[in-house]
Every structure is written in C-alpha cells, then in structure tokens.
Scaffold this motif. Structure first.
Motif, short mmCIF file in Angstrom:
data_model
loop_
_atom_site.label_atom_id
_atom_site.label_comp_id
_atom_site.label_asym_id
_atom_site.label_seq_id
_atom_site.Cartn_x
_atom_site.Cartn_y
_atom_site.Cartn_z
N GLU A 102 0.84 -1.22 0.00
CA GLU A 102 0.00 0.00 0.00
C GLU A 102 0.86 1.26 0.00
O GLU A 102 0.68 2.18 0.80
N ARG B 184 2.04 4.71 -0.92
CA ARG B 184 1.46 5.94 -1.42
C ARG B 184 2.48 7.07 -1.27
O ARG B 184 3.57 6.86 -0.77
N LYS B 185 2.10 8.28 -1.70
CA LYS B 185 3.06 9.38 -1.71
C LYS B 185 3.46 9.82 -0.31
O LYS B 185 4.52 10.43 -0.14
N GLN C 118 7.05 12.87 -0.36
CA GLN C 118 6.86 12.38 -1.72
C GLN C 118 8.16 12.45 -2.51
O GLN C 118 8.89 13.44 -2.46
N THR D 72 2.59 7.86 -5.22
CA THR D 72 1.33 7.23 -5.63
C THR D 72 1.38 7.05 -7.14
O THR D 72 1.38 8.02 -7.89
N THR E 212 -3.45 4.31 -9.57
CA THR E 212 -3.65 3.60 -8.30
C THR E 212 -5.11 3.69 -7.87
O THR E 212 -5.71 4.77 -7.88
N GLU F 230 -8.19 2.49 -4.92
CA GLU F 230 -8.37 2.19 -3.50
C GLU F 230 -9.59 1.28 -3.33
O GLU F 230 -10.46 1.18 -4.20
N SER G 139 -4.44 -2.28 -1.43
CA SER G 139 -5.17 -1.20 -0.78
C SER G 139 -5.87 -1.78 0.44
O SER G 139 -5.98 -3.01 0.60
#
Length: 1582
Positions: A953, A955-956, A1011, A1041, A1045, A1047, A1124
């Motif tokens: 999972e 992400r940024k 990020q 991200t 992507t 969720e 996710s």
C-alpha cells in the motif's frame, strides 16, 4: 559531451580478478582468521587516507628533516612516511624483504608496534624517517628512468579492466567473493619544466605509488609465513579478554582523535591552500588572422585544488591526438595556452577554455576569424610565424580499480509529439566516488553518438545526466543509450523514444517527411533525399514538394512545380559559393503536410573546395565563402569530358555525371548537355541558355518509356570543345522499384505494454530505408503507427499497447521509390508479459540455529518471470578451512514459504546456502552463495530477527509495513516490535525508530513520508531480556502514488448489502485477489462472502457487527505491488448500517421540498424536484385531504427526466386557502411533501399574485423597466435616465418638472432602450419633481423622481463629489501682491465647501490671507508672504460626506522661487505706478497757418518729479525767443511759438524721465502758406 579527463586516459587499472593466486589465497585466509583485527586495520587505512590528504595539502616547503615539523606531525605524517616506506621497500625488494614482511604482519605483535608508533616514540619516528628516505631514493631512481616506473617487466601491473563486469568468484567458481580492496592512489599531470616544490612532492607520491602497486601486483608484500597460521591462533585471538578488547578500542579512539587534531592544525597552517573555485586571472583574447598563420590563445587560472583546463572548439573538446601537429596545448605555472598551427579557413570558430576542480567550473571565450586571400598569392609566405614549443608532460600515475556504475531514477520508454520538448534523465551512482575522477557522459541514438546542437541539449550535474530534445521531430525517434565511461570501463542504459506526428493544419493531410539530407552537392546542383512519413492521412500520398532557403535569410522557394513521388530530387540553379537548407512537404488530395525538419546547411561548391572546407557551410563571421577562379588563358579549347554515365534515372528526370577533361588550360570551364532519342543522331542541346558549372546535371522533360542517349561538351572563352562519348541508351523509367511486402509477421509477448514483432525481408529488395509497423486492436479496424521513423532490421518492439487487449500487426517496407503494400496481418496476440523463469532470490539470512538444524530466510526475486512463484529449492554445502565442498539438496519438494529449516546438519560446522525460485517456466538461477554460517546452538536471551519484512500500500505519504515473527524468540516470549526507518542514501547512524512503545501487532501503517524520497525499513523484536537483532533491511521504497492507483471502495447496494470492492487493471492471467483482515488472510469466514470476476473483487458482509471491526486489505498477486485497505471502525460501522437501512427501506430523494412561486402573469406555481425518477414513477396531488386532478383550474405536470413535479393555478381565490400535498411513488420508494397556505401567508401570496397580474398587463404597452433615476457624469452634469421597453416609432416621451413640460430640442431615439435628460451645471434652482411619460395607442406609463429635501441633498453631495474629484493639483503663482495657490474644477457650486490648511492648522482668513473662487478657479491669496508662510498647504473640498484634499509644499526651493518672483512683480508694479509719463494734452498732428501763434500744453506725472526735455526731428531742442518751453508745478508743460513759419514744421517730441522710466510723446506740426500769399510771393520772385 565532456572529454575524457587526462587522469583517466593514461592510467593503468588494477583488477582483483587477475591477482596472483598465492596472494589471493593468502589474503582470503588472512581475512577469515583476523576478523576482529580487520576493524583496526581498516581504521589504520582510514587514518592513512586522511593523513595522505593532509600531507597533500601541506605547504610546499614541508621537510621531513625539520624537527619542528615532526613535533606537529601526528600520526597522519607517521602513516604517510610508513606508506612511502612500503613503496620504497616494494621497489627495492631484494634488499628490504624483511622490512616488507614486518610492514604487512598484522598480528598482535604488529598491532602493538603500530600502537607504539602512534604514541610518537622516537624509535618509531626514526624508522619511519628512514623508510621515507628509502622512498625518496625510489623516487630519484624513477626520475632518472621514467620508463622504469611504468614498464618494469619484473613488476607488471594487472591487465586493464574489461568491458564486462568482472566475476568475483575464483577459478573453480565455488570460492566466496574476496572482501579485500586495494588503496586508491591518485596522481596529477604536470610538466617537468621548472618543477616546483609542490610538483616535486607530487612526483614523489607517484613514485611511491608505483612501488606500492608493484608490491600488490606480485604479491611479495605479504608474508606467507604470517598468513599461514593455524586455526588455534584464530581461536586464541577470538577468545581475547574483554579487557584487551576495551584497551584496543580506546587506542583506536585516541588515534582517531590525534589524527583529527593534526588535520585541524595543518589546515590552520595552510590557509592559502583552502579549497576555492577556479578563477581566470588572464582571459584569452580574440584574433583575426590570415590563412597559413599560427595563432595562440593564452590564459592563466587560479584555484585550489589545481584546476584542470580543457580547451573547446565550438563547444566540442579539442582532441590533440586526433589532429597531430595541428593543436599544441601547454600548461606551465598556471599559464595555459592553445596554439593552432597553419590555420585554415575552417578554423574560424569560437574557442573557450574550461577550468574545473572540486569546487566548480568556469569558462572563458574567445573567437578566431581566419581570412582568405583572394587571388593566387602564396599565403604561407606572408607573416609566417613558428610559435610552437615542444611540450614535455609527465604521464599521470593515477590509479582506479574497477568502478561500479549503476543507474537510479532511470528514464522509461517515452512518447512525445513533434514540436514538444522532451527530456530524458538518469541518476548515475559511481562507486567508489573519487572527486578527481569525473566520468564521461555519452548519449547515443540507434548506436550513433549524439553531439549537442540546437535540437539536442545535454547536461551533467555531477550526479544526474539528462538529454533534452528542445523541439522533438520524428528524426529524434529511436533507441537512446546513456553511456557512462570511467577510463576504459563503461556501463550503459537504454530506452526507446517515440515521436508522433504533430496535428496537421489541414484535416486529412499526411504527416511530414523526415530525415532530409543533401547528397552529391556541387557548384550549382545538389540531390535532396528524404524518408516518407508513416501517416498518409487516410489518402495515398501523391508526391512531395521540395523547398530551399538560402542560409541567412527566411525566404523559402519551392523547387518543383509538380509533386515528385521518388524520395530523391536534384535541385539545380544554385548560386555558387552560397549555402542552402532544404525541407520537404508531402501532399495528398486533402492538402499539404507540415514541412519536415530542415536539412543541415550545404554549400554550392566544387567537391574539391568542400573537401578542404570539411563541410562547413560558411564562416559565421563573414556569412559567405569567397570563391576565386583562375585567371583566363587564351587560345586553349577544352577537350571532351570523360567517364560520362547515368547515375540515376526515374520517370521524372535523369541524372548525368562526368569527369572534367584533362585538356582545359588554366581557365575555368563550363558544360553543355545534349540529348537525342536512341537510334537517331538528332542531338538537341538541353541547357541552351546557360552552361552548367558542375560535372553533374539533371535532365527533365523526357518522355516516359522512351530511350535516350546523352553527351556533354566543354566550353570556355576560347570556344566549345568536342563532345564526349555518348551514353548507352537509357530508358526513362524508375530503375528502383517499390519493394514488395514483407512476410511472416510474428508477434511474441514481451512486457505488459509491449510486443516483439518480427518479419522477413521482402524478396529482391533494393536500397531499403527501413520498415513501418502498424498495430490495431482486434476487431476495431483502426490502425495506428508503432513507429514514425523507419527501423532497420526485421525485429521491433512495439510499445504503448494496452494490457490485456488483443492486437494484430502489419508491416510495410520503405525505399526511395515509395512504400510497399502492407504485409498480411499477423495472428492476434494478447498483450501481457512473457513468462520466464524467476531471477535468483537474495539476502539469505539465518533466522534460528540449533545444534543440528538452521532456519533460513530470504527475499523474493526481483523478477518473478511474469507468473506466480510456485516454490523454492534450497541447497547447502560445507566449508572446511575456507574451502567449500559440493552442493547438496536440502529439499526435494519445493517450499512455498520464504523460510525453511534445514535438518541433519553438523554441529559447529560452517555452511553456505543458496536458494532458487521456481514458477511455471521452470527453476530459475540459484542465488549467490550466502555468507558462511556456523551451525551452533543459539543461547542469546533476546529474540532473533523478524523476517519476511515487506512494504505494501505504498502511497506518496504513507505505506504499510508487514513482517513475520522471529523463528527464535529468545529465553522469554516476544512482547512487541520496534520499526526503524531511514532514507535510502542516509548513513547508518540515521536510523530512527517509528514507534516509541512496542507494537503487539505484526503490521504498521507508517505516515509522514515525503513524496519522491526513497526509504528503507527494518523491524526488531523485544522480550523481557531486551531488543533483538534487526531484521534484514527492506528493499528501497519510493514514496509515490503511482498513476492509476485505485483504492478499496465501500458500497451499499439497493438491498442494503454492505461490501468492499477493489478493482485492478494491471492483472496477469495468474493474478489473484487476496483479502485479509488485520493483514491475516481470510479463511472461509462464515460472516463474509468473496466474489471475484475478472479484474474486480467484492467482499460482502452478511451481517455487519462488532465482530467485523478491523482493517480489510486486498493484495493482487503477480503485479507491481497493487494493494489497498479499508478500515471499519465503530463510527464507520454505524454509518454503513444507517445507509443499509435506508437502502432496504428507500424513499424518493428530493432535491427540494414543495414550494410555491408567482409567475409573470400572476399565475401560482406549486413545485418540487426529486433527485431522479424512473419511468414507473407517479405523483398524487392533494388539497385539504382531497385529491385534485388536472383540469381547467389545475394544470399538473410530471417530468420524469428531471424529476420536476409542478402544478399551476391561474389565480388564487379565498376558497383556495389550505394545505397542499404532493405524494410520490417510484417502485417501492415513496415520499411526500406538504405546504400550508393559511392566514397572513395566504393573503400575502394572493396580493403578490394580483400585483404581478397587473404588472403583466402594464408591460403589454410601452413601459419602464428601470424607473427614473439620476447619475452625475464626469463633467459634473446631472443625467436623469430611465430604461424603457416595448417601444415603437409612434411612442412619445414627455418630460415634466413641477408639472411644467420641459421642451427638449431633439427627439428621443430610444437607443439601447434608455431615455435621458441632461441638466448641466446643476444647482439649487434645478430642485423639484421630475416626471417622464411614455404613451402610444397601446397605453401609457409614468415614472416620477423627486429631487427635494434629502433627495436633492444627496444629489448635490454627489455633484460636489464629482466636482471635488475634478480638481486639478494645486499650483503656485506669484503676483505683485503676494503668492497665490490655486486649482481648477469643472465648475463651482456654493454647496461645495472649501477650506485651507497650513501645516495641519486650519487657516483663518484675513486681509493678508484670503480665499475665493474666480470662474472655475479656487484660490488662496497670501499677501506680503513671510518665511512663516512656508510649509505644506492643503485645499479641503467637502462634498457633504467626504473631504477631498489637494496639497502642495510651499517650502524650500518652491517658496524661494515664488517669493523671488513676488518681489520682482512687486517692484515692477511700483515702477509702473511711479514711472514718468505723459498723461495727455498733446495732439498727434497740428496744422497751422504761417504767421499764427502756436500754443501746446500737456500734463506729466512721475514720482519723483520727472525731468522734461524736447526734441525736434529727433534732435535736442531748447527754448529761444521764438519758441518758449515751460515746465510748471512739476506737472504742467507748455510749448508756445508766437509766430510760426514754415521752418517750424516738423516732429516735436516731449521726453519725460525719472528713475523708474522714460516716456516720449510725439506731435507733428505742419505750417502751411495760404494760396494768395504763395502766388504773390511767386510773382515777386519772378
């Protein structure tokens, strides 16, 4: 592109793979036996390195014989001397063998000796000094014979590094990798002439390095006796007491501190050698010279470290070796020079010198213009100079081991469009990082080196290499390769760049041609070639237009009237000596394409001249090439040309080529071309008017299919020569045929977005340019080009395809004649990654160890081969005394977990392990052998390391970290876990804990990431005994991200079922959705139901309750980490249950409740709006509990598209008072809304409806939209205005004031529907009631405006405001009475109150200080000003609401100038008042008879009393007996003549004068004689 630094071009490489076998074995055994001692040795090596650095930065006059220097020379200098001792000993090996052995014996005795050396013992210092003297001797030896230092056959260096990476495995491929590094020595390139102290030290350092290098290369520097110790000594060393270990650690700390203090001390002593960037002291100057002269550019540069200077020509590094004798580059004592010998015309360029060191880079520029002589002059005889010197340079003895070059943040396959700017970039990591060693960055396109140009820019920041296409064209499409070169070793990375056609200006027009080139250029002729575009716009290409433009202009000329199909075209009519560029445009029936990228400039020159100019189109400073011809020689007729042949024939033209004749004299010649139809002798001259200069000619206007012969004649001033031999018959037709279609199109899988397409070459193909490939989604019928630049070969990777789609492909071949037909379509192929065996696992660790078994853990392979890994196979082998045995299989059946226990091992035996992964494609390559692990019982109290740590999972700004508990839990149960993190490039000391308290769970969501930053993580377990060893570090994870992507989404369907949904569009055929609760896989939970179809998966709750609270995550296998999660806590559960209930028992959602409004005609509208209605929805209308229906009174409407439900009533009556209800039903959903209209609410609504009805009737005739109002214009006039509507020609408008009609001069034209009445200079007299009436046969309407009392005051305030805003800035004016300050306004009214302020004090007006208004001028008069009147004056205009101010500063120079002007005017007024003047009395002309008496008088005035004088005919005149002049009482003047005569005639002037002025008054006296007397006098005379 940077040139290769000098210290990389000449140095020799040392390669560990070619070490002496005995040395390799000895060192390997030594490392295994002295693990604990290696730390101290490493510390000593670091100290040596720092000492070397400190020594190199010491002063030039440093001397080993100075005791003072040695009193400050800490361990750094000791170690430096020791290094030279090692070098000298290696060089003189026969005499100093015992000393070498002592230097490299690193047992405990040697360590204690080193410790003694670090304590500055006098004995150690003496030994080290002696060793340094030995090094000096080696240096002097090397100085006498430099070849001995480099090419000593008895001490050869190892071979140079190969292109491929060297293997770290020994010859039997089973030995472990050698963990040994050779110290890196550096050298500099200097000249021997005038060696300075610093340079001498540098050469000494180089000599010591050579000796040390030879020592390592032969293996003689290491004592075998010491290395071959028994294992008992190792055990003895490992069992050293804790006390000894602590003492050794303390000694190392003390040594490090001493080194740091010494470095700091010498840094202070050498302030003049602190690092600073290069700086040019003397810059090179520009030169203009003649051909064959020599020129030299000189410059001097300062900087530390000593900058490296590189010379460039037009931004390209100058390669001395490529042009021997042409360039001479010298460097002496900071003075650098570039000498160019025997300059030629093409040496005209911009040159620059670039100086670079570790602190930066700086460049200086100079220009060189080489002028050419016109005529036959031996330029070499003019100003010939020989300024060259023979430089003598020392070969640098720098050293570099094999560099490890890796690429980070690599560019991927790129897609762009013509005209766009595209950038490719890659971060380069080079290990080891040596600041003095800079890499060469090279870029290639399709294997061809790219040079900087206006189309391509390259940058190298020291860490990142980038290439920018400033204006992408299809020519830029291809495979781009970044090559990083370090010496003779390099690494590459490649990626494909696709450039699509720009949008055509004309829809349906073809794409632009590409790759325009100029071939076979001559004096007036050039062949232009190009490649056909891949996109034809949907219609066949009819041909091409060729345009030319002279360099330096912007005027394009079309070369051909009719489109040509052949992709080559001869352009004639060029002007010799000028340069041209060309472009090509394609045309089809829809229109003409955009032009291609322009060609490189080409000069219209004889090939011999072009060879000398080396393809330079023109000199950038002169703008043209001077072409000279030989002087004519008379009487020599040229002979016939030779070797005449047809070099190209098409349907449109034939190109002839020949050689000039041998007999032509000294005069230039030209040519006439003749043709005839084959079989006849009827020769016709082709170029009848102008002969050609080039031995090339294109013949046009030939009949297609006919055969022709050609011949050529030469001509000059002496005449036309004999013709050449005729060519053979040539048929006018294309010799080059359009190729046939390629065959056997075979697509194969490559990646998730690409397919490899192969084909076979078409039969009998000639001069193929390449191939175009097109793709189409199966069944779509739409073809898209895969490449826009023809590719060579019969294989191409088509990128940018959609994963999971089925594609078909076709190919067509291209040559100059055109494009072939398309090949047959390939078989459909689904785009997905090809299946291959997985790559090796890595990072093998031991998770637990007992007497006879060990548990291993490892990481999943980086490449799984496009399908799921089915298992792992583990092998092991015994390692006895460092010698590995044979591999044995640990498991026959594959294990699915990444942890495995190997049974039946031998206690205290050392083992190595390797793991191989397997999938459907087979078993992959095994991993590298692990580190040796000893099988022994773990007795530590703390837990072992957790394993299988992975990130999901991502992400940024966050990710989730998962791990498994340690296999070995220690002596007590595990109570929790700690998670550590750091940035990937950070050092080990930057690890930080994410959680302060131990975690009970085996997962953690980590937030707060930055990020674009890369991180690594590890996990530690803890129990009552403490925190255990950390897990293996995760792979680097970039916080980002990724595009696309998705969720996990929660959903509640119409039946109230709650579900979690996840979608993935990156799935492979073997991908699976794995659902977990709290990151534990869900196994047949009766409360949940999982349904997966295609790329979508749904997890449904049967009865959501507290038992279902938790984190639900979904991972898609065989993807790039698609995952996710969704958290259901108590609050979220309540929300979902409420939503579920609403879905089970639905209502029709309403956008608005029931409302009422009055329409334009007074109708009453009841309405409400639902969010949406189906086709089965219906509505019931109820009034006071009774249903009402559509009819005469009620108009009802239901719009199911918009959800709008309404009911309209014409008017409201008393009986309509009550409650109105709308009832809705749509399927099982219902709803209703009511509105109560009773009492005052009903009465107000009815009154409004009646009003609207009346208004509607009023608006049927002319009426006012906006009632009468007013505005004040910028000119301060008042404008009464109103807006009207429904006007026609017959409509009249009448204005009234106080019931009296206002007569308007002009009729209203109702422009823009606005009626106006302008009242200028509005004042109190204009107050009153204004009314305007509209009327025609349809009716009338009135509007009234009262401008009285408050309304009038408001209007006047606005008028005053406008007047105040119109006020100009205050001006200063001097008068005879004083100083006046004034401002102008548009006009003035009394309502505008004016006040004046002096220095923030209100002025009280007196006789001296007065204010007033004159016309439009508002002024303040200051009479008889004094210095107290200086200051700032402000005029305040109060409009009734706001004070407007205008200020002026009457002080300083402004006051002085105004006061001086006032004084001047005052004096002028006094002078004017008191000056002498004649007030009156004298006539202008007096006529009097002779003999009469004349009396004249006048009054004069002046203060003081003026002086009076008389003039007669401009001459002074005084009183006499005949004429009496009197001046009485200071004002009365008289003039009397008792008897006038003709002599008294004339002009008399009275002059009055005093100190203030003079005035003159004239009177003309005319005396005449009567007629009778005149006649009598005449008679008397007769």
């Amino acid at each position: 592109m940077m040139s290769l630094p000098f210290y990389q071009r000449h140095h020799e490489h040392y390669d560990r793979a070619y070490r002496h076998k005995a040395l390799s074995s000895t060192v390997s055994q030594y490392q295994k036996e002295t693990k604990s001692r290696s730390a101290l040795y490493a510390q000593g090596s670091a100290a040596y390195a720092r000492g070397s650095s400190a020594y190199r930065h010491s002063s030039a006059g440093f001397s080993l014989d100075s005791s003072a220097a040695y009193s400050h020379g800490s361990s750094a200098h000791d170690l430096e001397s020791a290094a030279y001792s090692y070098g000298s000993t290696a060089y003189d090996h026969s005499a100093m063998h015992s000393k070498r052995s002592a230097a490299y014996s690193l047992d405990s005795e040697a360590l204690s000796t080193s410790s003694a050396a670090y304590s500055h013992a006098s004995e150690s210092i003496n030994k080290l000094a002696a060793a340094y003297r030995l090094g000096s001797e080696a240096y002097s030896l090397g100085l006498k014979n430099s070849n001995l230092m480099i090419e000593d056959q008895s001490y050869k260096m190892s071979p140079k590094a190969k292109r491929a990476k060297q293997s770290l495995i020994s010859e039997d491929k089973e030995n472990e990798a050698l963990d040994y590094s050779v110290p890196i020595f550096t050298g500099r390139e200097v000249n021997l002439s005038g060696i300075t102290d610093t340079e001498e030290e540098r050469i000494k350092e180089s000599a010591a390095y050579v000796a040390k290098r030879n020592l390592f290369a032969t293996g003689e520097g290491v004592s075998v006796k010491k290395v071959a110790k028994t294992t008992s000594e190792e055990e003895h060393h490992e069992k050293k007491s804790r006390k000894v270990a602590i003492r050794e650690s303390a000694e190392r700390v003390a040594m490090k501190k001493t080194l740091e203090e010494t470095q700091a001390f010498h840094k202070k002593l050498n302030q003049d050698k602190l690092l600073h960037a290069p700086e040019f002291i003397i810059e090179p100057r520009s030169h203009t010279i003649w051909e064959k002269e020599n020129v030299r550019f000189n410059c001097s540069v300062a900087g530390w470290p000593e900058p490296r200077v590189t010379w460039y020509k037009n931004n390209v590094p100058i390669d001395v070796q490529a042009h021997p004798g042409k360039y001479i580059i010298q460097s002496r004592y900071g003075l650098h020079s570039l000498e160019i010998t025997e300059c030629e015309f093409d040496d005209t360029a911009q040159y620059h010198a670039s100086a670079m060191n570790v602190k930066g880079e700086v460049s200086v520029y100079a220009s060189l213009v080489v002028k050419r002589y016109k005529g036959e002059i031996d330029a070499s005889l003019l100003h010939a100079r020989n300024l060259s010197l023979s430089p003598f340079a020392v070969t640098p003895h720098g050293y570099a081991s094999r560099f490890e070059i890796s690429f980070v943040d690599k560019f991927d396959v790129a897609f762009g469009r013509e005209g766009e700017t595209m950038s490719l970039g890659c971060t380069v990591v080079i290990n080891p990082d040596i600041k003095r060693f800079k890499p060469d960055i090279e870029w290639y396109r399709n294997g061809v080196l790219i040079t900087p140009s206006k189309w391509v820019q390259m940058q190298w920041s020291g860490e990142r290499a980038s290439l920018t296409l400033t204006h992408a064209n299809k020519e830029d499409e291809g495979l781009y390769t970044l090559r990083v070169v370090m010496g003779e070793y390099y690494e590459e990375y490649s990626g494909y760049v696709f450039v699509r056609d720009a949008d055509a200006e004309i829809p349906g027009a073809p794409g632009a041609p590409l790759d325009v080139q100029c071939l076979d250029a001559n004096k007036d002729y050039v062949i232009v070639s190009w490649k056909q575009p891949a996109v034809d716009g949907g219609n066949p290409i009819l041909g091409y237009f060729i345009d030319r433009c002279e360099v330096g202009t912007s005027h394009w000329t079309q070369c051909n009237e009719n489109p040509v199909k052949f992709a080559r075209f001869p352009v004639t009519g060029l002007i010799e000596g000028r340069s041209y560029i060309f472009r090509v445009r394609a045309v089809n029936k829809a229109g003409v394409s955009l032009p291609s990228r322009v060609s490189e400039p080409v000069a219209a020159l004889d090939p011999a001249d072009r060879a000398r100019l080396r393809s330079h189109p023109s000199a950038p400073w002169t703008g043209q090439i001077i072409v000279t011809e030989e002087e004519p020689a008379e009487g020599v007729v040229p002979g016939p040309p030779t070797d005449l042949q047809v070099i190209e024939a098409t349907k449109n033209y034939v190109v002839l080529s020949w050689k000039p004749p041998g007999q032509r004299g000294h005069e230039g010649i030209m040519y006439f071309v003749e043709k005839c139809v084959a079989g006849t002798e009827e020769w016709q001259r082709v170029n009848t008017e102008i002969p050609v200069k080039s031995p090339r000619f294109a013949v046009f206007d030939l009949s297609e299919g006919k055969s022709y012969c050609f011949r050529v004649r030469c001509c000059n001033s002496a005449g036309i020569g004999e013709p050449s031999e005729a060519t053979e018959a040539t048929v006018v037709d294309d010799k080059l045929d359009i190729p046939k279609a390629p065959g056997r199109i075979m697509p194969t899988r490559n990646t998730d977005t690409s397919v490899v397409v192969t084909w076979t070459e078409p039969p009998d193909a000639k001069e193929l340019v390449g191939y175009y490939i097109e793709s189409s989604v199966e069944g779509s019928g739409r073809w898209e080009p895969c490449n826009n630049n023809p590719v060579k070969g019969t294989r191409f990777i088509c990128h940018g395809l959609s994963n999971g789609e089925k594609y078909i492909f076709r190919v067509r071949a291209v040559n100059a004649a055109g494009l072939s037909e398309f090949s047959q379509e390939s078989e459909p192929i689904e785009v997905k990654a090809a299946i291959a065996a997985p790559s090796p696992p890595y990072d093998i660790v031991v998770l637990e160890s007992v007497r006879d078994s060990m548990v291993l853990g490892w990481k999943q392979p980086e490449a799984i081969g496009g399908t799921e890994i089915t298992g792992y196979y583990v092998n092991y082998r015994e390692v006895i005394d460092g010698v590995p045995g044979k591999w044995k299989e640990a498991n026959i059946k594959a294990v699915t977990e990444r942890a495995y226990r190997i049974q039946n091992l031998k206690e205290n035996m050392v083992y190595q392990f390797q793991v191989a992964a397997a999938n459907l494609a087979g078993v992959g390559a095994p991993s590298k052998p692990s580190k040796p692990f000893k099988c022994e019982e773990w007795t530590i109290a703390v837990p072992g390391p957790p394993h299988d740590v992975k990130c999901t999972e991502v992400r940024k700004d966050s990710l989730v970290l998962l791990w498994k508990e340690p296999v070995y839990s220690g002596r007590s149960p595990i109570v929790g876990y700690y998670v550590d993190m750091k940035e990937t490039e950070a050092k080990e000391e930057h690890w930080r804990s994410v959680n302060e308290k131990p975690l009970q769970k085996k997962f953690l969501k980590i937030g707060g990431l930055t990020q674009g930053v890369s991180y690594v993580f590890r996990v530690r377990a803890t129990n009552q005994a403490g925190v255990g060893k950390p897990s293996d570090v995760t792979d680097a994870v970039l916080a980002e991200t990724r595009p696309g992507t998705k969720e996990v989404v929660v959903d509640v369907d119409d039946n109230g079922v709650i579900s979690l949904n996840f979608e993935c569009d990156q799935m492979s055929p073997d991908s699976k959705f794995i659902w977990s609760k709290n990151y534990e896989p869900i196994q047949d939970d009766p409360r949940l139901n999982i349904d997966t179809k295609g790329g979508k998966s749904k997890l449904s709750f049967k009865d959501l309750g507290e038992d279902d609270l938790g984190i639900y995550s979904c991972i898609v296998t065989d993807t790039d980490g698609v995952s996710s999660s969704y958290t259901i806590d108590e609050e979220e559960m309540k929300r979902l249950l409420a939503l579920s209930h609403e879905r089970q028992f639905p209502t029709v959602p309403l956008i608005s409740e029931l409302a009422v409004e009055i329409l334009e005609k007074g109708e009453v509208r009841f309405w409400l709006q639902a969010e949406k209605l189906s086709g089965n929805a219906k509505a019931n209308f109820v009034f006071n509990d009774k249903e009402i229906f559509d009819g005469e009174k009620y108009k009802m409407k239901v719009d199911k598209n918009t959800g709008l439900i309404e009911m309209i009533m014409d008017k409201l009556e008393e009986k309509d008072e009550g409650t109105y209800t709308f009832q809705l039903q749509d399927g099982k959903a219902t709803n209703q809304s009511s509105l109560v209209l009773i009492g005052d609410v009903f009465k107000k609504l009815r009154d409004e409806a009646d009003f609207q009805r009346k208004e509607w009737h009023r608006k049927q005739g002319p009426h006012f939209v906006d009632k009468l109002g007013w505005e004040v214009t910028d000119e301060c006039n008042v404008l009464l205005k109103c807006k009207v509507a429904n006007i026609k020609k017959e409509t009249h408008i009448v204005w009234y004031k106080d019931d009296r009609e206002i007569m308007v001069d002009e009729e209203h034209d109702f422009k823009d529907g606005v009626c106006t009445l302008l009242i200028s200079e509005f004042s109190k007299k204009d107050a009153g009631t204004y009314e305007v009436i509209l009327k025609d046969d349809r009716g009338k309407d009135t509007s009234e405006l009262k401008l009285k009392d408050t309304a009038f005051a408001d209007l006047m305030n606005e008028v005053c405001r406008k007047i105040a805003l119109s006020a100009t800035d205050l001006k200063i004016q001097s008068t005879a009475e004083g100083i006046r300050l004034y401002s102008y306004v548009n006009y003035y009214v009394e309502d505008l109150r004016v006040g004046w302020v002096h220095n923030d004090t209100q002025i009280k007006f007196t006789d001296r200080m007065r204010t007033g208004v004159t016309g439009e001028q508002i002024w303040l008069q200051i009479n008889e000003p004094t210095p107290q009147d200086k200051g700032r004056y402000t005029m305040e205009l109060f409009d009734g609401n706001t004070t407007h101010k205008k200020a002026v500063d009457l002080s300083g120079q402004a006051f002085d100038e105004a006061f001086a002007e006032f004084q001047r005017l005052k004096q002028a007024a006094i002078a004017e008042k008191n000056r002498a003047r004649v007030l009156g009395g004298l006539p202008d002309v007096v006529t009097i008879q002779e003999g009469k008496a004349l009396n004249l008088s006048c009054t004069v005035w002046g203060d003081p009393t003026p002086e009076v004088s008389w003039l007669k005919n401009e001459k002074s005149f005084v009183s006499d007996a005949n004429c009496i002049l009197k001046f009485e009482s200071g004002k009365n003047v008289s003039f009397s003549i008792s008897t006038v005569s003709t002599q008294d005639s004339g002009k008399y002037s009275i002059v009055v004068k005093n100190k203030y002025g003079t005035e003159t008054s004239d009177v003309t006296v005319s005396v005449y004689i009567p007629e009778e007397e005149r006649e009598s006098e005449q008679e008397k005379k007769q």
